[in-house]
Design a protein around this motif. Structure first.
Motif, PDB file in Angstrom:
ATOM      1  N   PRO A   1      31.953 -40.575  -1.957  1.00  0.00           N
ATOM      2  CA  PRO A   1      33.080 -41.481  -1.796  1.00  0.00           C
ATOM      3  C   PRO A   1      33.117 -42.163  -0.432  1.00  0.00           C
ATOM      4  CG  PRO A   1      33.814 -39.206  -1.717  1.00  0.00           C
ATOM      5  CD  PRO A   1      32.376 -39.184  -2.128  1.00  0.00           C
ATOM      6  N   VAL A   2      32.637 -41.448   0.592  1.00  0.00           N
ATOM      7  CA  VAL A   2      32.801 -41.979   1.948  1.00  0.00           C
ATOM      8  C   VAL A   2      32.025 -43.274   2.145  1.00  0.00           C
ATOM      9  CG1 VAL A   2      32.406 -41.491   4.382  1.00  0.00           C
ATOM     10  CG2 VAL A   2      33.209 -39.684   2.868  1.00  0.00           C
TER      11      VAL A   2
ATOM     12  N   ILE B   1      35.932 -48.183  -1.882  1.00  0.00           N
ATOM     13  CA  ILE B   1      37.091 -47.404  -2.335  1.00  0.00           C
ATOM     14  C   ILE B   1      37.750 -48.086  -3.526  1.00  0.00           C
ATOM     15  CG2 ILE B   1      38.696 -48.520  -0.716  1.00  0.00           C
ATOM     16  CD1 ILE B   1      40.022 -45.790  -0.341  1.00  0.00           C
ATOM     17  N   THR B   2      37.619 -49.383  -3.648  1.00  0.00           N
ATOM     18  CA  THR B   2      38.307 -50.104  -4.724  1.00  0.00           C
ATOM     19  C   THR B   2      37.472 -50.063  -6.001  1.00  0.00           C
ATOM     20  OG1 THR B   2      37.265 -52.171  -4.064  1.00  0.00           O
ATOM     21  CG2 THR B   2      39.399 -51.685  -3.093  1.00  0.00           C
ATOM     22  N   PRO B   3      38.124 -49.999  -7.152  1.00  0.00           N
ATOM     23  CA  PRO B   3      37.389 -49.977  -8.420  1.00  0.00           C
ATOM     24  C   PRO B   3      36.472 -51.201  -8.575  1.00  0.00           C
ATOM     25  CG  PRO B   3      39.668 -49.360  -8.792  1.00  0.00           C
ATOM     26  CD  PRO B   3      39.565 -49.789  -7.356  1.00  0.00           C
TER      27      PRO B   3
ATOM     28  N   GLY C   1      34.082 -38.527   6.726  1.00  0.00           N
ATOM     29  CA  GLY C   1      34.939 -39.633   6.343  1.00  0.00           C
ATOM     30  C   GLY C   1      34.771 -40.875   7.182  1.00  0.00           C
ATOM     31  N   SER C   2      34.100 -40.765   8.341  1.00  0.00           N
ATOM     32  CA  SER C   2      33.994 -41.931   9.220  1.00  0.00           C
ATOM     33  C   SER C   2      32.627 -42.587   9.172  1.00  0.00           C
ATOM     34  CB  SER C   2      34.289 -41.524  10.665  1.00  0.00           C
ATOM     35  OG  SER C   2      35.535 -40.896  10.742  1.00  0.00           O
ATOM     36  N   ASN C   3      31.663 -41.930   8.538  1.00  0.00           N
ATOM     37  CA  ASN C   3      30.304 -42.446   8.594  1.00  0.00           C
ATOM     38  C   ASN C   3      30.104 -43.614   7.652  1.00  0.00           C
ATOM     39  OD1 ASN C   3      30.798 -40.031   6.970  1.00  0.00           O
ATOM     40  ND2 ASN C   3      28.831 -40.525   6.047  1.00  0.00           N
TER      41      ASN C   3
ATOM     42  N   ARG D   1      32.468 -45.303 -11.932  1.00  0.00           N
ATOM     43  CA  ARG D   1      32.171 -46.745 -12.023  1.00  0.00           C
ATOM     44  C   ARG D   1      30.860 -47.117 -11.345  1.00  0.00           C
ATOM     45  NH1 ARG D   1      37.605 -46.429 -11.024  1.00  0.00           N
ATOM     46  NH2 ARG D   1      38.977 -47.278 -12.618  1.00  0.00           N
TER      47      ARG D   1
ATOM     48  N   GLN E   1      40.259 -55.942  -2.184  1.00  0.00           N
ATOM     49  CA  GLN E   1      41.563 -55.270  -2.119  1.00  0.00           C
ATOM     50  C   GLN E   1      42.364 -55.610  -3.374  1.00  0.00           C
ATOM     51  OE1 GLN E   1      42.729 -52.961   0.027  1.00  0.00           O
ATOM     52  NE2 GLN E   1      40.623 -52.982   0.755  1.00  0.00           N
ATOM     53  N   PRO E   2      43.093 -54.621  -3.900  1.00  0.00           N
ATOM     54  CA  PRO E   2      43.776 -54.860  -5.176  1.00  0.00           C
ATOM     55  C   PRO E   2      44.886 -55.906  -5.066  1.00  0.00           C
ATOM     56  CG  PRO E   2      44.377 -52.728  -4.236  1.00  0.00           C
ATOM     57  CD  PRO E   2      43.255 -53.254  -3.413  1.00  0.00           C
ATOM     58  N   ARG E   3      45.130 -56.561  -6.176  1.00  0.00           N
ATOM     59  CA  ARG E   3      46.257 -57.491  -6.270  1.00  0.00           C
ATOM     60  C   ARG E   3      47.539 -56.670  -6.302  1.00  0.00           C
ATOM     61  NH1 ARG E   3      49.670 -58.642 -10.670  1.00  0.00           N
ATOM     62  NH2 ARG E   3      48.608 -57.072 -11.912  1.00  0.00           N
TER      63      ARG E   3
ATOM     64  N   PHE F   1      34.032 -37.390  -9.311  1.00  0.00           N
ATOM     65  CA  PHE F   1      33.756 -38.660  -8.647  1.00  0.00           C
ATOM     66  C   PHE F   1      34.138 -39.825  -9.536  1.00  0.00           C
ATOM     67  CE2 PHE F   1      29.332 -37.493 -10.214  1.00  0.00           C
ATOM     68  CZ  PHE F   1      29.339 -38.350 -11.297  1.00  0.00           C
ATOM     69  N   ASP F   2      34.101 -40.995  -8.930  1.00  0.00           N
ATOM     70  CA  ASP F   2      34.386 -42.220  -9.648  1.00  0.00           C
ATOM     71  C   ASP F   2      33.144 -42.593 -10.457  1.00  0.00           C
ATOM     72  OD1 ASP F   2      35.106 -44.736 -10.480  1.00  0.00           O
ATOM     73  OD2 ASP F   2      36.213 -45.155  -8.645  1.00  0.00           O
TER      74      ASP F   2
END
Lengths: 438, 331
Positions: free
Chosen positions: B272-273, B277-279, B119-121, B227, B325-327, B224-225
């Motif tokens: 994911p890492v 993270i945002t769509p 998760g940190s890489n 997108r 970052q999302p609105r 997974f995502d």
């Protein structure tokens, strides 16, 4: 109706678990020996006690008066004798000033009431002790008063009941449909609102049909079936789904001309005006894997939780966790002597403790929390900020927008206590604001 | 019916969870890799298993050796095994086994543990391991072989001892990859060969059809995502279509099915890492990645460029995150 069903964006789909109780008619729970009525069951100042130990009270009599505008009254749920006014266990876990009433075993517990003078509905609702029955228990009369310069165009009645397990609002809409519609009419008249809406999740199709039948010839009342998704019943999500309007950050629904009420509170107001009955009881869903006879009960406010669980044949041996309210936003309860209060929508006896089972793992930035958050926040990032103690960044990221629905914690595959950290973050922001000179 | 006084747990809401766990997600990706591994066995024989096994051993051994003694064992979450599998499947079939194991060590040690663990890489660990091998052993990493030797026979290089030069002339068994062939020999491989996978290339990347199926299954199971991979493929198709229309460069179909693109899109871009993270960030990541892949394949000197391109986009991920970052609702 062929149009697309309304809903909000994001959200989660927990398993519903509603079939155990949603088909059974609401039953009245028999009266028990003792009732404990806390003076604080609502948001705002605790009520002022009007009775002393030894005093005889009748069912429906006011035993505590509102103490200020954001406060409400309490009433005797039974005819009997006040035996004590002292600190007793409260569902919040605190000891709270409480009126203890021993039931008169020879009384028929018939409620003797006269409909109030409705020229001042606000006063009447306050004196009847009616609060938001969805769980927050905000005094209902406050929202019947428009702030200076505000106008309410729309009234939305919340019949979503998006929490899993709970079916009390569903049953209420089926069994007291007329009360809901009459209550909505009352609120609209009081506020001068032009349009009324009743939002109901699609999984309660019978309630939707019943409401549509009832309001067939009312052009200003609309029944809105909504997508089944959690947290559809959150006020801002409901308004977004019904009116396609977002409540701006830091504002209230009234700022976009909307007032919303829970179906239970709406029906309670109708009952008050029609029959003069104050809020002395509510419908509670008693359910969960450890409950032998799950059902909806009319429970007098102040009934000890233990009595309700006993009445529903709860297996205490397998009960690991007792939740007041729904599993997504309810509160865990330890003391079974605490009473059912006005905001208690459900008693949920779970046979496992999910939190104890799952260890936290590092965030893998999968983004599921972002896609769950109905307020479009980034819980993963906010949680890191909370842990780092970055209060300023939290404020900048609109962290206070979070209303703690728990969707982020629900989906997190790493079991990070996201919503718990959100609560911590909000507390940190409050602390910081207190420190700053106004 | 038990009526004993209950021992109740106190915790804060929510009291139910969806039930997906990190280990569960990793396992699903691992299951999706099993058909890919079987295809590699089919095309390249037993060496495929040996190479992948060596990479997994290197990765899991390193994870175990470098574990934090205070925290619970991280092997069961499956991430080290997954890194090993991904690394092994991106290696050339004839690579010496010790190099594969070394790659596994680098992937976990320098790709993950040194950053602070799962998760940190910043970079995809498997690709970082592969990048190390590519830099350290360019010859072994660019020696491709054509499928079709007998199942149990080994390549002469497979069992080469560490740091000794393999005692064979490479040319005796090597063959080029489709991308290499078109780059250096202007020879186009037929699409049906690309789809099935009987071509030269890394162990897991040759069968485009199988990779598409695995990707669809994982996407529909919401492991997974979707997108970023979709954006990558769309971007590759759009860019290569434009370039082939103007300059007559290879067509989108060939670009899509050749090289490490599909393997990268299905198994690397979906990590994911190391992806946004945002769509919105996922879209930007994928579109940028696809554009770079096409440009480097056509104009750069390294036709097998998917690895470096993904690592480059990995480096941009924090920046993309910051600006997408999302609105906030009502803001």
């Amino acid at each position: 109706m062929m149009q697309a069903v309304a809903g909000f964006r994001h959200g989660v789909h927990p398993r519903e678990h509603k079939t155990a109780t949603n088909g059974i008619a609401v039953e009245r729970m028999p009266f028990v020996d003792t009732y404990t009525i806390p003076l604080s069951q609502h948001i705002g100042a605790p009520s002022l006690c009007l009775v002393q130990p030894g005093q005889l009270v009748v069912r429906g009599q006011m035993i505590a008066a509102p103490n200020g505008f954001i406060s409400t009254a309490q009433h005797a749920p039974v005819t009997g004798e006040v035996t004590a006014v002292e600190r007793r266990p409260h569902p919040t876990g605190d000891m709270v000033e409480t009126v203890v009433i021993e039931t008169d075993p020879y009384d028929d517990q018939h409620i003797r009431a006269v409909p109030p003078n409705t020229t001042d509905l606000v006063q009447a609702v306050q004196n009847a002790g009616i609060v938001g029955l969805g769980g927050a228990a905000f005094p209902s009369h406050v929202k019947l008063t428009l702030p200076e310069g505000k106008h309410a165009e729309f009234v939305i009645i919340n019949g979503c009941e998006c929490e899993p397990y709970l079916t009390c609002d569903h049953r209420l809409m089926l069994e007291q449909a007329e009360d809901v519609v009459d209550g909505l009419r009352l609120i609209m008249n009081q506020l001068g609102a032009e349009q009324g809406y009743i939002g109901i999740e699609e999984n309660k199709g019978d309630a939707v049909d019943m409401m549509i039948d009832l309001t067939l010839y009312m052009e200003d009342i609309h029944i809105v079936p909504l997508k089944v998704k959690y947290p559809q019943g959150a006020e801002k999500m409901l308004i977004d789904a019904v009116l396609k309007r977002e409540v701006p950050v830091g504002k209230l629904p009234i700022d976009i001309e909307v007032v919303s009420y829970n179906v239970g509170s709406t029906a309670a107001m109708a009952q008050l005006v029609k029959n003069g009955i104050p809020l002395v009881e509510r419908i509670v869903t008693v359910t969960g894997p450890a409950v032998g006879k799950p059902r909806n009960l009319i429970v007098p406010v102040g009934t000890p939780i233990r009595e309700v669980l006993d009445y529903c044949d709860t297996d205490y041996g397998s009960m690991q966790q007792l939740v007041l309210g729904g599993p997504m936003m309810g509160q865990a309860q330890k003391d079974l002597d605490a009473p059912v209060i006005k905001g208690t929508s459900g008693l949920l006896a779970l046979d496992e403790c999910t939190v104890a089972r799952c260890a936290e793992l590092p965030c893998i930035r999968c983004g599921r929390c972002l896609e769950a958050c109905p307020m479009f926040l980034n819980p993963s990032r906010l949680a890191q900020m909370v842990r780092a103690g970055w209060v300023e960044e939290l404020t900048g990221a609109h962290q206070t927008n979070c209303f703690e629905c728990g969707a982020c914690s629900y989906v997190c595959p790493s079991h990070i206590p996201l919503v718990q950290l959100m609560r911590l973050g909000k507390a940190m922001i409050r602390e910081e604001q207190k420190k700053r000179p106004a | 019916m038990n009526r004993n006084p209950p021992q109740l747990h106190i915790s804060t809401s929510p009291f139910v969870t969806e039930g997906s766990t990190t280990g569960n997600l990793m396992r699903q990706v691992i299951y999706a890799l099993i058909p890919v591994l079987i295809a590699a066995l089919w095309f390249f024989g037993i060496t495929a298993l040996l190479v992948v096994g060596a990479a997994c051993l290197g990765a899991m051994g390193t994870e175990w050796l470098l574990r934090d003694k205070q925290t619970p064992n991280t092997l069961p979450d499956g991430s080290a095994l997954l890194t090993g599998l991904l690394l092994g499947l991106t290696l050339p079939p004839a690579i010496p086994l010790w190099m594969a194991a070394l790659g596994g060590f680098i992937a976990i040690a320098l790709g993950k543990v040194i950053w602070g663990g799962l998760g940190s890489n910043l970079f995809n660990p498997a690709l970082l391991g592969r990048a190390f091998l590519q830099a350290a052993f360019p010859e072994a990493m660019t020696t491709w072989v054509a499928p079709g030797k007998s199942f149990f026979s080994l390549y002469p290089t497979t069992l080469a001892p560490p740091l000794f030069k393999a005692d064979v002339t490479v040319d005796s068994f090597s063959s080029a990859t489709p991308l290499g062939m078109i780059k250096f020999d202007e020879q186009l491989t037929a699409l049906d060969h690309l789809l099935i996978g009987n071509i030269g290339g890394s162990l897991g990347e040759t069968s485009a059809g199988l990779l598409v199926i695995c990707g669809l299954v994982l996407a529909f199971r919401k492991v997974f995502d979707w997108r970023a991979p979709l954006a990558t493929l769309l971007s590759v198709v759009a860019c290569s279509f434009l370039l082939s229309w103007i300059f007559g460069t290879p067509e989108p179909g060939f670009m899509l099915l050749s090289g490490g693109l599909l393997f990268g899109a299905v198994f690397m871009v979906t990590d994911p890492v190391t992806t946004p993270i945002t769509p919105k960030g996922q879209w930007i990541f994928g579109l940028g990645l696809g554009f770079l892949i096409v440009v480097i394949r056509i104009y750069g000197g390294l036709p097998e460029c998917v690895m470096f391109t993904i690592l480059f986009m990995n480096a941009l991920t924090p920046l993309i995150n910051r600006h997408t970052q999302p609105r906030p609702f009502g803001g």
